[in-house]
Motif scaffolding. Sequence first.
Motif, short mmCIF file in Angstrom:
data_model
loop_
_atom_site.label_atom_id
_atom_site.label_comp_id
_atom_site.label_asym_id
_atom_site.label_seq_id
_atom_site.Cartn_x
_atom_site.Cartn_y
_atom_site.Cartn_z
N PRO A 1 34.07 42.19 47.01
CA PRO A 1 35.85 42.41 46.98
C PRO A 1 36.36 41.25 47.62
O PRO A 1 35.52 40.52 48.43
CB PRO A 1 35.73 43.59 48.05
N VAL A 2 37.35 40.84 47.08
CA VAL A 2 38.03 39.20 47.67
C VAL A 2 37.95 39.30 49.04
O VAL A 2 37.72 38.32 49.62
CB VAL A 2 39.34 39.20 46.83
N GLU A 3 38.49 40.49 49.65
CA GLU A 3 38.85 40.46 50.94
C GLU A 3 37.68 40.44 51.80
O GLU A 3 37.79 40.01 53.07
CB GLU A 3 39.63 41.60 51.40
N GLU A 4 36.26 40.50 51.43
CA GLU A 4 35.00 40.41 52.03
C GLU A 4 34.68 38.93 51.96
O GLU A 4 33.49 38.62 52.79
CB GLU A 4 33.92 41.35 51.55
N LEU A 5 35.16 38.19 51.23
CA LEU A 5 34.89 36.74 51.05
C LEU A 5 35.54 35.79 52.22
O LEU A 5 36.51 35.97 52.73
CB LEU A 5 35.16 36.09 49.61
N SER A 6 34.64 34.81 52.79
CA SER A 6 35.37 33.80 53.59
C SER A 6 36.30 33.16 52.84
O SER A 6 36.03 33.00 51.54
CB SER A 6 34.28 33.02 54.25
N PHE A 7 37.19 32.26 53.33
CA PHE A 7 37.75 31.13 52.78
C PHE A 7 37.03 30.35 52.00
O PHE A 7 37.51 30.29 50.59
CB PHE A 7 38.74 30.71 53.77
N ARG A 8 36.18 29.71 52.54
CA ARG A 8 35.18 29.07 51.86
C ARG A 8 34.50 29.53 50.46
O ARG A 8 34.36 28.84 49.44
CB ARG A 8 34.26 28.36 52.84
#
Length: 90
Positions: free
Chosen positions: A12-19
Amino acid sequence: MSENSNKVSQVPVEELSFREAMNELQGIVSGLESNTLEVEESLLFFERGVSLLRSLRGRMSDAQQKVDVLIGELEAADDDGVVDTTLHKA
């Protein structure tokens, strides 16, 4: 997602860090630019890329708002010590 992979990440996108999100988006762009994907794969990559970009823009907007608030607080603190001598009693 690695650049050599033709699979879209399921994280899920929200679980990824910005980097991590930026790196994945760069991999998607490279994959789309390579012209080696089937139309269906390209659409999946594009959809994931839009989700990543939307998330990244939102995070940047949130960060900018926080910076603006902090700068406003600093400016307000600086102004507290300044006496306004331009006001005169009528």
